[in-house]
Scaffold this active site. Structure first.
Site, PDB file in Angstrom:
ATOM      1  N   HIS A 138      41.749  41.459  43.529  1.00  0.00           N
ATOM      2  CA  HIS A 138      41.413  40.710  44.084  1.00  0.00           C
ATOM      3  C   HIS A 138      41.478  42.194  45.756  1.00  0.00           C
ATOM      4  O   HIS A 138      40.720  41.891  46.429  1.00  0.00           O
ATOM      5  CB  HIS A 138      42.431  39.662  44.877  1.00  0.00           C
ATOM      6  N   HIS A 168      50.952  13.582  48.942  1.00  0.00           N
ATOM      7  CA  HIS A 168      52.439  13.162  48.585  1.00  0.00           C
ATOM      8  C   HIS A 168      52.246  12.517  46.861  1.00  0.00           C
ATOM      9  O   HIS A 168      51.156  11.852  47.163  1.00  0.00           O
ATOM     10  CB  HIS A 168      53.228  12.557  49.205  1.00  0.00           C
ATOM     11  N   THR A 217      38.867  46.993  33.845  1.00  0.00           N
ATOM     12  CA  THR A 217      39.843  46.768  33.759  1.00  0.00           C
ATOM     13  C   THR A 217      40.306  45.822  33.631  1.00  0.00           C
ATOM     14  O   THR A 217      41.087  45.102  32.732  1.00  0.00           O
ATOM     15  CB  THR A 217      41.261  47.498  34.283  1.00  0.00           C
ATOM     16  N   GLY A 240      55.812  44.165  32.675  1.00  0.00           N
ATOM     17  CA  GLY A 240      56.831  43.771  31.768  1.00  0.00           C
ATOM     18  C   GLY A 240      56.586  42.322  31.528  1.00  0.00           C
ATOM     19  O   GLY A 240      56.950  41.555  30.609  1.00  0.00           O
TER      20      GLY A 240
HETATM   21  P1  FAD Z   1      38.892  49.077  37.181  1.00  0.00           P
HETATM   22  O1  FAD Z   1      38.976  47.442  36.580  1.00  0.00           O
HETATM   23  O2  FAD Z   1      39.982  49.423  36.299  1.00  0.00           O
HETATM   24  O3  FAD Z   1      37.529  49.814  36.750  1.00  0.00           O
HETATM   25  C1  FAD Z   1      36.736  50.181  36.393  1.00  0.00           C
HETATM   26  C2  FAD Z   1      36.422  50.905  35.329  1.00  0.00           C
HETATM   27  O4  FAD Z   1      35.187  52.284  35.477  1.00  0.00           O
HETATM   28  C3  FAD Z   1      36.351  50.863  34.148  1.00  0.00           C
HETATM   29  O5  FAD Z   1      34.780  49.657  33.232  1.00  0.00           O
HETATM   30  C4  FAD Z   1      36.052  52.277  33.681  1.00  0.00           C
HETATM   31  O6  FAD Z   1      35.659  52.513  31.774  1.00  0.00           O
HETATM   32  C5  FAD Z   1      34.706  52.295  34.404  1.00  0.00           C
HETATM   33  N1  FAD Z   1      35.133  54.512  34.599  1.00  0.00           N
HETATM   34  C6  FAD Z   1      35.989  54.756  35.035  1.00  0.00           C
HETATM   35  N2  FAD Z   1      35.088  56.181  34.666  1.00  0.00           N
HETATM   36  C7  FAD Z   1      34.198  56.388  34.620  1.00  0.00           C
HETATM   37  C8  FAD Z   1      32.695  56.706  34.156  1.00  0.00           C
HETATM   38  N3  FAD Z   1      33.222  57.969  35.213  1.00  0.00           N
HETATM   39  N4  FAD Z   1      31.707  56.741  34.635  1.00  0.00           N
HETATM   40  C9  FAD Z   1      31.611  54.918  34.250  1.00  0.00           C
HETATM   41  N5  FAD Z   1      32.312  54.576  34.309  1.00  0.00           N
HETATM   42  C10 FAD Z   1      33.578  54.497  34.640  1.00  0.00           C
HETATM   43  N6  FAD Z   1      45.512  42.824  39.097  1.00  0.00           N
HETATM   44  C11 FAD Z   1      45.268  41.372  39.846  1.00  0.00           C
HETATM   45  O7  FAD Z   1      44.698  40.633  41.077  1.00  0.00           O
HETATM   46  N7  FAD Z   1      45.703  40.271  38.851  1.00  0.00           N
HETATM   47  C12 FAD Z   1      45.925  40.029  37.739  1.00  0.00           C
HETATM   48  O8  FAD Z   1      46.468  39.099  37.143  1.00  0.00           O
HETATM   49  C13 FAD Z   1      45.998  41.437  36.716  1.00  0.00           C
HETATM   50  N8  FAD Z   1      46.721  41.635  35.713  1.00  0.00           N
HETATM   51  C14 FAD Z   1      46.397  42.409  35.029  1.00  0.00           C
HETATM   52  C15 FAD Z   1      47.482  43.242  33.893  1.00  0.00           C
HETATM   53  C16 FAD Z   1      46.878  43.693  33.252  1.00  0.00           C
HETATM   54  C17 FAD Z   1      47.823  43.882  31.641  1.00  0.00           C
HETATM   55  C18 FAD Z   1      46.560  45.220  33.356  1.00  0.00           C
HETATM   56  C19 FAD Z   1      46.578  46.402  33.261  1.00  0.00           C
HETATM   57  C20 FAD Z   1      46.333  44.953  34.493  1.00  0.00           C
HETATM   58  C21 FAD Z   1      46.228  43.955  36.058  1.00  0.00           C
HETATM   59  N9  FAD Z   1      45.572  44.021  37.621  1.00  0.00           N
HETATM   60  C22 FAD Z   1      45.693  42.495  37.815  1.00  0.00           C
HETATM   61  C23 FAD Z   1      44.613  44.688  37.800  1.00  0.00           C
HETATM   62  C24 FAD Z   1      43.530  44.883  37.921  1.00  0.00           C
HETATM   63  O9  FAD Z   1      42.710  44.898  36.241  1.00  0.00           O
HETATM   64  C25 FAD Z   1      43.251  46.092  38.652  1.00  0.00           C
HETATM   65  O10 FAD Z   1      43.534  46.469  39.855  1.00  0.00           O
HETATM   66  C26 FAD Z   1      41.604  45.946  38.871  1.00  0.00           C
HETATM   67  O11 FAD Z   1      40.781  46.083  37.348  1.00  0.00           O
HETATM   68  C27 FAD Z   1      40.746  47.463  39.374  1.00  0.00           C
HETATM   69  O12 FAD Z   1      40.189  47.490  39.872  1.00  0.00           O
HETATM   70  P2  FAD Z   1      38.793  48.560  39.578  1.00  0.00           P
HETATM   71  O13 FAD Z   1      37.473  47.778  40.008  1.00  0.00           O
HETATM   72  O14 FAD Z   1      39.155  49.624  40.946  1.00  0.00           O
HETATM   73  O15 FAD Z   1      38.821  49.517  38.163  1.00  0.00           O
HETATM   74  P1  NAD Z   2      54.098  48.285  38.769  1.00  0.00           P
HETATM   75  O1  NAD Z   2      54.502  49.209  39.036  1.00  0.00           O
HETATM   76  O2  NAD Z   2      54.454  46.807  38.577  1.00  0.00           O
HETATM   77  O3  NAD Z   2      56.354  48.088  37.485  1.00  0.00           O
HETATM   78  C1  NAD Z   2      56.658  49.243  37.251  1.00  0.00           C
HETATM   79  C2  NAD Z   2      58.130  48.928  36.967  1.00  0.00           C
HETATM   80  O4  NAD Z   2      58.647  49.915  36.262  1.00  0.00           O
HETATM   81  C3  NAD Z   2      59.154  49.328  38.120  1.00  0.00           C
HETATM   82  O5  NAD Z   2      60.088  48.232  38.440  1.00  0.00           O
HETATM   83  C4  NAD Z   2      59.900  50.553  38.281  1.00  0.00           C
HETATM   84  O6  NAD Z   2      61.027  50.735  38.817  1.00  0.00           O
HETATM   85  C5  NAD Z   2      59.496  50.570  36.181  1.00  0.00           C
HETATM   86  N1  NAD Z   2      59.918  52.311  35.959  1.00  0.00           N
HETATM   87  C6  NAD Z   2      59.282  53.102  36.290  1.00  0.00           C
HETATM   88  N2  NAD Z   2      59.667  53.892  35.239  1.00  0.00           N
HETATM   89  C7  NAD Z   2      60.760  53.908  34.461  1.00  0.00           C
HETATM   90  C8  NAD Z   2      61.614  54.574  33.622  1.00  0.00           C
HETATM   91  N3  NAD Z   2      61.624  55.376  33.627  1.00  0.00           N
HETATM   92  N4  NAD Z   2      61.733  53.765  33.429  1.00  0.00           N
HETATM   93  C9  NAD Z   2      62.044  52.313  33.004  1.00  0.00           C
HETATM   94  N5  NAD Z   2      62.038  51.260  34.409  1.00  0.00           N
HETATM   95  C10 NAD Z   2      60.588  52.387  34.731  1.00  0.00           C
HETATM   96  O7  NAD Z   2      54.021  48.745  37.015  1.00  0.00           O
HETATM   97  P2  NAD Z   2      52.981  47.909  35.775  1.00  0.00           P
HETATM   98  O8  NAD Z   2      54.461  46.274  35.313  1.00  0.00           O
HETATM   99  O9  NAD Z   2      52.760  49.125  34.345  1.00  0.00           O
HETATM  100  O10 NAD Z   2      52.127  47.131  36.288  1.00  0.00           O
HETATM  101  C11 NAD Z   2      50.942  48.158  36.737  1.00  0.00           C
HETATM  102  C12 NAD Z   2      49.522  47.697  38.203  1.00  0.00           C
HETATM  103  O11 NAD Z   2      49.116  47.129  37.551  1.00  0.00           O
HETATM  104  C13 NAD Z   2      50.709  47.505  39.210  1.00  0.00           C
HETATM  105  O12 NAD Z   2      50.333  48.037  40.283  1.00  0.00           O
HETATM  106  C14 NAD Z   2      50.201  45.502  39.173  1.00  0.00           C
HETATM  107  O13 NAD Z   2      50.011  45.602  40.290  1.00  0.00           O
HETATM  108  C15 NAD Z   2      49.470  45.466  38.298  1.00  0.00           C
HETATM  109  N6  NAD Z   2      48.904  44.310  37.830  1.00  0.00           N
HETATM  110  C16 NAD Z   2      48.811  43.163  37.979  1.00  0.00           C
HETATM  111  C17 NAD Z   2      49.589  42.123  37.915  1.00  0.00           C
HETATM  112  C18 NAD Z   2      49.365  41.162  38.887  1.00  0.00           C
HETATM  113  O14 NAD Z   2      48.518  41.006  40.054  1.00  0.00           O
HETATM  114  N7  NAD Z   2      49.519  39.414  38.779  1.00  0.00           N
HETATM  115  C19 NAD Z   2      49.623  41.897  36.106  1.00  0.00           C
HETATM  116  C20 NAD Z   2      49.409  43.064  35.737  1.00  0.00           C
HETATM  117  C21 NAD Z   2      49.329  44.498  36.092  1.00  0.00           C
END
Ligand code: FAD
Ligand code: NAD
Length: 467
Positions: free
Chosen positions: A322, A445, A41, A186
């Site tokens: 992380h 600074h 992801t 969001g």
């Molecule tokens: P994932 O990264 O979800 O990886 C899981 C992998 O497992 C995937 O590639 C999937 O295809 C694979 N997989 C699943 N099932 C199987 C299977 N049965 N066989 C083989 N492969 C499989 N976090 C931050 O810290 N900083 C950020 O800036 C940040 N930005 C984000 C922005 C967005 C839009 C989103 C959606 C998330 C963001 N996150 C961020 C959250 C971060 O992406 C996740 O916390 C992180 O990727 C989790 O890592 P993971 O290794 O647990 O799983």
């Molecule tokens: P989130 O949990 O951060 O926020 C979801 C929001 O949706 C909350 O404020 C919640 O109150 C609201 N919500 C829930 N149900 C609702 C409803 N029915 N109507 C209106 N609002 C509603 O989740 P996210 O923004 O989807 O992010 C998912 C995960 O991905 C988070 O755990 C986040 O840590 C991770 N992520 C991290 C980063 C980063 O580290 N910079 C960036 C993107 C995503």
């Protein structure tokens, strides 16, 4: 049949770091990824592409709105959205290739296909052509991550009603993007499209945005994003979304129960993520999920099945890249017989808005709930020479310290480069520094870091020097 000491299922930051660390410790390792690219992801549809688009859109926003005050004319300024998205795809690909290189370098065998349990020591890998092979494992690490969650009454058609994945690959800038959920996704993806000219309306169920962050950060970020033009409807419950042609109608109820209707051309559903375990065939090994669909683990990441471990988004705790990485490295070291440790209180959280928001340790509300006597020191960026030079005046650093010992208990920053500044708070707290310790360290600074020193001076003896 190939045999491995460690087989990792999933190549996100949890999985690929677990694989690398295991290989570094001398183990024979394989990694299985169901897609044909590595990185999960984070690399493909999360951290990396969202930050690439945040950076591009920020350049455009600055050129359009702040260059002039620096004496730079931008007559005829325009942007090419396709090029922005292509650049983002290039950044993702460079990261995919980098991870593939790391697998090779560390002699980790990579299997592309869906991994599923046959037994706890045998994993079947089925590729996209339906071809199946089996590999043997002494230990299995499940790192299958998470996927976007949905509201039961909403149909996500992935065209007009979309998740973050589609929002990162749109072919046009929305005219009006309605976002359900004022959490991290969001505000980050809302910022991308706001800067590119979309009208953005965030509908949030709670009475605040980024609810996991300190209340002061949440309030100030709301004020700053509103000032930038993002619209928010707080304490508003979405009840439905219907698509007609290119129009999405989102219906909701405000806190008084009055009906609200919003019309946009796209609706982004960003209401959290849910652990992903489909296709793993956990039934074969008798592994059951908890009520939040997470894989239950003990303090050493071991599931109820001996030799099967789980890390990252698929288990308890913050869904952050992380955090997943730390767990991947720690688990490999545990398997190798070492005694590593993670301090979960010191995993920072960041929202990559502008200004950025970053936090580590306890929020003020948490200290109040726990009955901890604390002092608070706050320093606004607008009082800082560096911030005046760049024009990034919004935000503050807030340091929470023990009333009794002056130990720093929490750091909360809204401001320019907060995502990088927060690490000073992490290091200080890891070494259990007092606010006075930090306030007596020389900070260069002019830098934004001086706001941290000043907030510590304020927390320790209420004697900021520059205010
Ligand atoms: P994932 O990264 O979800 O990886 C899981 C992998 O497992 C995937 O590639 C999937 O295809 C694979 N997989 C699943 N099932 C199987 C299977 N049965 N066989 C083989 N492969 C499989 N976090 C931050 O810290 N900083 C950020 O800036 C940040 N930005 C984000 C922005 C967005 C839009 C989103 C959606 C998330 C963001 N996150 C961020 C959250 C971060 O992406 C996740 O916390 C992180 O990727 C989790 O890592 P993971 O290794 O647990 O799983
Ligand atoms: P989130 O949990 O951060 O926020 C979801 C929001 O949706 C909350 O404020 C919640 O109150 C609201 N919500 C829930 N149900 C609702 C409803 N029915 N109507 C209106 N609002 C509603 O989740 P996210 O923004 O989807 O992010 C998912 C995960 O991905 C988070 O755990 C986040 O840590 C991770 N992520 C991290 C980063 C980063 O580290 N910079 C960036 C993107 C995503």
């Amino acid at each position: 049949m190939s045999k491995y000491q460690v087989v990792v299922i999933g190549s996100g930051p949890g999985g690929y770091i677990a694989a690398i660390r295991s290989a570094q410790l001398g183990m024979k390792v394989a990694i299985i990824e169901k897609y044909d690219v590595l990185g999960g992801t984070c690399t493909n549809v999360g951290c990396i592409p969202s930050k690439a688009l945040l950076d591009s859109s920020e350049h455009y926003h600055n050129a359009a709105h702040t260059f002039e005050e620096h004496g730079i004319a931008t007559t005829g300024l325009k942007f090419d959205f396709k090029k922005m998205v292509d650049r983002k795809n290039g950044v993702v690909k460079a990261n995919n290739d980098g991870i593939a290189f790391l697998m090779k370098k560390n002699k980790i065998d990579t299997y592309y296909g869906l991994g599923s349990f046959v037994t706890k020591n045998k994993i079947a890998v089925t590729n996209s052509k339906g071809e199946k092979q089996e590999i043997e494992a002494e230990k299995v690490i499940i790192a299958t991550g998470s996927k976007p969650t949905n509201l039961p009454f909403l149909k996500v058609d992935k065209k007009r009603v979309i998740t973050s994945t589609e929002a990162l690959t749109l072919t046009e800038v929305p005219k009006h993007l309605v976002i359900i959920g004022g959490g991290i996704i969001g505000v980050e993806l809302g910022s991308v499209y706001l800067r590119l000219g979309s009208k953005v309306t965030v509908v949030e169920f709670l009475d605040k945005i980024v609810p996991s962050m300190d209340e002061d950060i949440s309030k100030e970020l709301l004020r700053v994003l509103r000032k930038q033009g993002m619209e928010f409807m707080l304490s508003t419950k979405v009840t439905g979304a219907t698509v007609k042609g290119k129009e999405v109608t989102v219906t909701a109820e405000d806190k008084k129960g009055a009906a609200v209707e919003l019309k946009g051309d796209y609706c982004l559903v960003a209401v959290g993520r849910v652990p992903y375990t489909e296709g793993l065939n956990l039934e074969a090994i008798g592994l059951q999920l908890d009520e939040k669909k997470r894989i239950p683990i003990n303090d050493h990441f071991e599931t109820s099945v001996a030799g099967v471990y789980a890390i990252g988004d698929v288990v308890r705790g913050a869904m952050l890249a992380h955090k997943a990485e730390e767990e991947g490295a720690m688990l490999a070291e545990l398997i190798a017989g070492q005694k590593p440790h993670i301090n979960y209180n010191l995993i920072p959280g960041v929202a990559y808005t502008w200004p950025e928001a970053a936090s580590v340790g306890a929020t003020e509300a948490e200290l109040i709930t726990k009955g901890v006597a604390y002092k608070s020191g706050k320093f606004p960026f607008r009082a800082l020479g560096r911030a005046r030079a760049s024009g990034d005046l919004d935000g503050f650093v807030k340091v929470l310290a023990s009333q009794e010992t002056d130990e720093i208990l929490g750091v909360h920053i809204l401001g320019a480069r907060a995502a990088d500044l927060i690490i000073e708070g992490v290091v200080a707290m890891e070494y259990r520094a007092s606010a006075e310790d930090v306030s007596r360290m020389s900070h260069p600074h002019p830098t934004y870091t001086e706001a941290f020193k000043e907030a510590c001076l304020t927390a320790t003896e209420n004697r900021p020097l520059n205010m």
